[in-house]
Design a protein around this motif. Sequence first.
Motif, PDB file in Angstrom:
ATOM      1  N   ILE A  29      -0.084  -8.201  -7.312  1.00 24.62           N
ATOM      2  CA  ILE A  29      -1.450  -7.761  -7.597  1.00 24.62           C
ATOM      3  C   ILE A  29      -1.819  -6.485  -6.853  1.00 24.62           C
ATOM      4  CG2 ILE A  29      -2.341 -10.032  -8.248  1.00 24.62           C
ATOM      5  CD1 ILE A  29      -3.442 -10.304  -5.401  1.00 24.62           C
ATOM      6  N   GLY A  30      -0.920  -6.001  -6.014  1.00 27.39           N
ATOM      7  CA  GLY A  30      -1.201  -4.771  -5.283  1.00 27.39           C
ATOM      8  C   GLY A  30      -0.261  -4.622  -4.104  1.00 27.39           C
ATOM      9  N   HIS A  31      -0.706  -3.814  -3.142  1.00 35.08           N
ATOM     10  CA  HIS A  31       0.096  -3.576  -1.942  1.00 35.08           C
ATOM     11  C   HIS A  31      -0.832  -3.289  -0.760  1.00 35.08           C
ATOM     12  CE1 HIS A  31      -0.841   0.417  -3.466  1.00 35.08           C
ATOM     13  NE2 HIS A  31      -0.727   0.829  -2.211  1.00 35.08           N
ATOM     14  N   VAL A  32      -0.315  -3.472   0.430  1.00 37.83           N
ATOM     15  CA  VAL A  32      -1.083  -3.135   1.624  1.00 37.83           C
ATOM     16  C   VAL A  32      -0.987  -1.622   1.793  1.00 37.83           C
ATOM     17  CG1 VAL A  32      -1.345  -3.420   4.115  1.00 37.83           C
ATOM     18  CG2 VAL A  32      -0.615  -5.361   2.714  1.00 37.83           C
ATOM     19  N   GLU A  33      -2.079  -0.951   1.523  1.00 39.73           N
ATOM     20  CA  GLU A  33      -2.114   0.505   1.674  1.00 39.73           C
ATOM     21  C   GLU A  33      -2.205   0.883   3.151  1.00 39.73           C
ATOM     22  OE1 GLU A  33      -2.119   4.522   0.783  1.00 39.73           O
ATOM     23  OE2 GLU A  33      -1.736   2.863  -0.594  1.00 39.73           O
ATOM     24  N   ASP A  34      -3.023   0.157   3.869  1.00 39.07           N
ATOM     25  CA  ASP A  34      -3.211   0.463   5.284  1.00 39.07           C
ATOM     26  C   ASP A  34      -3.875  -0.726   5.967  1.00 39.07           C
ATOM     27  OD1 ASP A  34      -3.115   2.017   7.613  1.00 39.07           O
ATOM     28  OD2 ASP A  34      -3.893   3.785   6.584  1.00 39.07           O
ATOM     29  N   GLY A  50      -4.432  -2.010  -1.925  1.00 45.35           N
ATOM     30  CA  GLY A  50      -4.451  -1.024  -3.008  1.00 45.35           C
ATOM     31  C   GLY A  50      -4.011  -1.677  -4.304  1.00 45.35           C
ATOM     32  N   PHE A  51      -4.767  -1.405  -5.376  1.00 46.27           N
ATOM     33  CA  PHE A  51      -4.405  -1.982  -6.678  1.00 46.27           C
ATOM     34  C   PHE A  51      -5.046  -1.190  -7.807  1.00 46.27           C
ATOM     35  CE2 PHE A  51      -8.417  -3.891  -5.662  1.00 46.27           C
ATOM     36  CZ  PHE A  51      -9.068  -4.075  -6.875  1.00 46.27           C
ATOM     37  N   GLY A  52      -4.555  -1.409  -9.006  1.00 44.09           N
ATOM     38  CA  GLY A  52      -5.179  -0.870 -10.210  1.00 44.09           C
ATOM     39  C   GLY A  52      -4.894   0.580 -10.530  1.00 44.09           C
ATOM     40  N   TYR A  61      -9.395   0.167  -3.542  1.00 49.12           N
ATOM     41  CA  TYR A  61      -9.020  -0.442  -2.278  1.00 49.12           C
ATOM     42  C   TYR A  61     -10.013  -1.539  -1.926  1.00 49.12           C
ATOM     43  CZ  TYR A  61      -6.133   3.641  -2.189  1.00 49.12           C
ATOM     44  OH  TYR A  61      -5.217   4.598  -2.531  1.00 49.12           O
ATOM     45  N   ALA A  62      -9.503  -2.747  -1.838  1.00 46.87           N
ATOM     46  CA  ALA A  62     -10.325  -3.897  -1.453  1.00 46.87           C
ATOM     47  C   ALA A  62     -10.005  -4.246  -0.009  1.00 46.87           C
ATOM     48  CB  ALA A  62     -10.032  -5.092  -2.353  1.00 46.87           C
ATOM     49  N   PRO A  63     -11.022  -4.296   0.852  1.00 49.08           N
ATOM     50  CA  PRO A  63     -10.777  -4.745   2.223  1.00 49.08           C
ATOM     51  C   PRO A  63     -10.588  -6.259   2.220  1.00 49.08           C
ATOM     52  CG  PRO A  63     -13.093  -4.210   1.916  1.00 49.08           C
ATOM     53  CD  PRO A  63     -12.406  -3.897   0.631  1.00 49.08           C
ATOM     54  N   VAL A  64      -9.436  -6.702   2.682  1.00 52.15           N
ATOM     55  CA  VAL A  64      -9.085  -8.122   2.656  1.00 52.15           C
ATOM     56  C   VAL A  64      -8.907  -8.613   4.089  1.00 52.15           C
ATOM     57  CG1 VAL A  64      -7.321  -9.779   1.926  1.00 52.15           C
ATOM     58  CG2 VAL A  64      -7.946  -7.885   0.418  1.00 52.15           C
ATOM     59  N   PRO A  65      -9.583  -9.691   4.461  1.00 50.53           N
ATOM     60  CA  PRO A  65      -9.394 -10.230   5.813  1.00 50.53           C
ATOM     61  C   PRO A  65      -7.906 -10.509   6.073  1.00 50.53           C
ATOM     62  CG  PRO A  65     -11.245 -11.307   4.755  1.00 50.53           C
ATOM     63  CD  PRO A  65     -10.561 -10.483   3.696  1.00 50.53           C
ATOM     64  N   TRP A  66      -7.419  -9.988   7.159  1.00 50.83           N
ATOM     65  CA  TRP A  66      -6.003 -10.128   7.506  1.00 50.83           C
ATOM     66  C   TRP A  66      -5.571 -11.591   7.558  1.00 50.83           C
ATOM     67  CZ3 TRP A  66      -1.837  -7.400   7.376  1.00 50.83           C
ATOM     68  CH2 TRP A  66      -0.739  -7.752   8.132  1.00 50.83           C
ATOM     69  N   TYR A  93     -13.589   0.146  -2.526  1.00 57.76           N
ATOM     70  CA  TYR A  93     -14.073   1.370  -1.906  1.00 57.76           C
ATOM     71  C   TYR A  93     -13.012   2.456  -2.014  1.00 57.76           C
ATOM     72  CZ  TYR A  93     -17.140  -2.082   0.211  1.00 57.76           C
ATOM     73  OH  TYR A  93     -18.017  -3.107   0.396  1.00 57.76           O
ATOM     74  N   ASP A  94     -13.410   3.675  -1.723  1.00 53.31           N
ATOM     75  CA  ASP A  94     -12.440   4.740  -1.496  1.00 53.31           C
ATOM     76  C   ASP A  94     -11.825   4.474  -0.131  1.00 53.31           C
ATOM     77  OD1 ASP A  94     -12.998   6.115  -3.871  1.00 53.31           O
ATOM     78  OD2 ASP A  94     -14.563   7.324  -2.917  1.00 53.31           O
ATOM     79  N   LEU A  95     -10.591   4.830   0.039  1.00 54.34           N
ATOM     80  CA  LEU A  95      -9.903   4.550   1.291  1.00 54.34           C
ATOM     81  C   LEU A  95     -10.634   5.175   2.480  1.00 54.34           C
ATOM     82  CD1 LEU A  95      -7.425   3.036   2.278  1.00 54.34           C
ATOM     83  CD2 LEU A  95      -6.128   5.147   2.048  1.00 54.34           C
ATOM     84  N   LYS A  96     -11.126   6.387   2.334  1.00 52.40           N
ATOM     85  CA  LYS A  96     -11.807   7.063   3.446  1.00 52.40           C
ATOM     86  C   LYS A  96     -13.090   6.350   3.854  1.00 52.40           C
ATOM     87  CE  LYS A  96     -14.287  10.506   0.631  1.00 52.40           C
ATOM     88  NZ  LYS A  96     -14.631   9.575  -0.381  1.00 52.40           N
ATOM     89  N   ASP A  97     -13.711   5.625   2.948  1.00 48.86           N
ATOM     90  CA  ASP A  97     -14.959   4.928   3.265  1.00 48.86           C
ATOM     91  C   ASP A  97     -14.751   3.669   4.099  1.00 48.86           C
ATOM     92  OD1 ASP A  97     -16.568   6.788   2.018  1.00 48.86           O
ATOM     93  OD2 ASP A  97     -16.511   5.743   0.089  1.00 48.86           O
ATOM     94  N   LEU A  98     -13.522   3.184   4.171  1.00 51.99           N
ATOM     95  CA  LEU A  98     -13.264   1.954   4.925  1.00 51.99           C
ATOM     96  C   LEU A  98     -13.426   2.142   6.433  1.00 51.99           C
ATOM     97  CD1 LEU A  98     -10.306   0.406   2.936  1.00 51.99           C
ATOM     98  CD2 LEU A  98     -12.727  -0.180   2.826  1.00 51.99           C
TER      99      LEU A  98
END
Length: 122
Positions: A29-34, A50-52, A61-66, A93-98
């Motif tokens: 469903i995606g990958h860990v971008e950062d 990161g997905f889609g 980019y969805a912030p996912v609790p580790w 979100y955009d990655l920079k907004d995280l």
Amino acid sequence: MTTVTGHTTAILASKVQGTAVYNPGGDKIGHVEDIVLDKQSDRIMFAALGFGGLMGMGEKYAPVPWSILTYSKDKGGYELPVDEDNIKSAPVYDLKDLTKEDGSLGLIRQKSYDYFRVARDW
């Protein structure tokens, strides 16, 4: 040192970045971008899933609790206990907004933990 589940307690962020993320059915469903760190508490705020996107365009980019990502040796990636529709509906979100305004833009961490129904650890 390994935990009860056989996982190590320490891992390099560079080893996590780019790792695939799968749903319970085994679909990627995606990958860990950062990984977003809280420098004040020395804790991970969340993983940026990161997905889609297609060839770097339109990725979300969805912030996912580790804490809800579990590494699967069989898949060679992380498992996230939600289906594809839940990921598509997750706050993105955009990655920079995280990290903008310390990740508090729209209370990003709080929204993420609420969406994934994870108890706050801060």
